[in-house]
Design an enzyme around this catalytic site. Structure first.
Site, PDB file in Angstrom:
ATOM      1  N   GLU A   1     -10.361  -4.251  -2.059  1.00  0.00           N
ATOM      2  CA  GLU A   1      -8.909  -4.120  -1.960  1.00  0.00           C
ATOM      3  C   GLU A   1      -8.211  -4.971  -3.022  1.00  0.00           C
ATOM      4  OE1 GLU A   1      -5.468  -4.688   1.510  1.00  0.00           O
ATOM      5  OE2 GLU A   1      -7.340  -5.820   1.623  1.00  0.00           O
TER       6      GLU A   1
ATOM      7  N   LYS B   1      -1.612   2.225   3.060  1.00  0.00           N
ATOM      8  CA  LYS B   1      -2.121   1.455   4.200  1.00  0.00           C
ATOM      9  C   LYS B   1      -1.172   1.559   5.394  1.00  0.00           C
ATOM     10  CE  LYS B   1      -3.957  -3.228   5.074  1.00  0.00           C
ATOM     11  NZ  LYS B   1      -4.257  -4.510   4.387  1.00  0.00           N
TER      12      LYS B   1
ATOM     13  N   CYS C   1      -8.568  -2.192   4.581  1.00  0.00           N
ATOM     14  CA  CYS C   1      -8.673  -3.491   5.235  1.00  0.00           C
ATOM     15  C   CYS C   1      -8.268  -3.466   6.709  1.00  0.00           C
ATOM     16  CB  CYS C   1      -7.901  -4.545   4.442  1.00  0.00           C
ATOM     17  SG  CYS C   1      -8.465  -6.246   4.784  1.00  0.00           S
TER      18      CYS C   1
END
Length: 284
Positions: free
Chosen positions: A45, A118, A155
């Site tokens: 990331e 995200k 993540c």
């Protein structure tokens, strides 16, 4: 049964403050993985710089770019075309007045298939992402690449079973999670890498799907905010078994080949998707 294989890779290394140097380091490891036969290669990331979310500082907004203009998307898109590989490229995205933590999916011809933003944005000591990122508006996606259909979360997404299930329901055959995770500033003794791995191994089991997670390593100092990233990148199979893994300090690439046709049959045999009762899940 006819085999339909996919060779995947995860990159694990450390990063500094020089974007060009970080891109070059990542590109070198991607070349190494491609030389070993990898067709879809996952960097960590926000690999283009320090993990800047360890503190709040408006200067970092200057490092965000639209997807088609970001230096790392352009560089690794070209590399994907050169090597004939697929690269999920994590980057800091600017879209008008909004900023996102995003992944661009570069296919084997170098063209970007699209962007995932995200969905789950953490906020806490050392991980102050809500200051920088708007929660993603793309929804979860399954990308039909040259080598297979993949899902990509980012993540904090990897802790949520709904994310993995949504991508599997859309047809993803393998899940990829670029990550930046490590120490907790309020308690240096707190190490979550085992929970982190087990959460994703659980997603692999309940969706009968392989998972690839790429994390960074090393200690970073972001103008006084220190963070040590704990590595432990891994590849697990459709039964949740670790088939490749790194430790806390390793740098390099993990590579593994899966037979997607076999896994598709295995998934059908277990009946997880046949026996779902979504009408009962609405209260969630």
């Amino acid at each position: 049964m006819t085999k339909r294989t996919l060779t995947v890779a995860a990159v694990q290394t450390s990063f500094g403050s020089d974007m060009r140097a970080n891109i070059d380091t990542t590109a070198e490891l991607i070349r190494e993985a491609a030389d070993k036969g990898a067709q879809v290669i996952l960097p960590p990331e926000l690999f283009q710089g320090l993990y800047f979310c360890s503190r709040q500082d408006p200067k970092w907004f200057a490092d965000a770019y639209p997807a088609d203009a970001h230096p790392c998307v352009k560089a690794l898109g070209s590399l994907a075309r050169e090597l004939g590989i697929v690269i999920p490229i994590s980057f800091f995205e600017k879209d008008g007045p909004r900023y996102y933590n995003s992944v661009a999916i570069a296919d084997a011809d170098g063209k970007v298939l699209g962007v995932y933003r995200k969905s789950h944005i953490p906020d806490g000591p050392g991980y102050m992402e809500k200051y920088y990122f708007t929660p993603g508006d793309t929804g979860f996606k399954a990308w039909r690449t040259s080598y297979g259909t993949i899902g990509v979360g980012i993540c904090w997404d990897q802790w949520f079973p709904e994310c993995a299930r949504a991508m599997a329901l859309k047809g993803a055959e393998v899940l990829f999670y670029p990550t930046a995770i490590g120490s907790e500033p309020y308690d240096a003794r707190f190490d979550t890498h085992s929970q982190w791995q087990r959460a994703m191994q659980g997603h692999a089991v309940s969706n009968a799907i392989p998972i690839i997670a790429a994390n960074r390593v090393g200690r970073e100092n972001n103008n006084g905010a220190e963070q040590k990233f704990y590595g432990h990148s891994f590849i697990c199979d459709h039964g949740g078994e670790l088939v490749q893994s790194f430790g806390a300090e390793d740098k390099g690439v993990l590579v593994h080949t899966f037979d997607l046709a076999y896994i598709e049959n295995y998934r059908a045999d277990w009946g997880f998707f046949r026996d779902r009762r979504p009408e009962l899940y609405r209260e969630a």
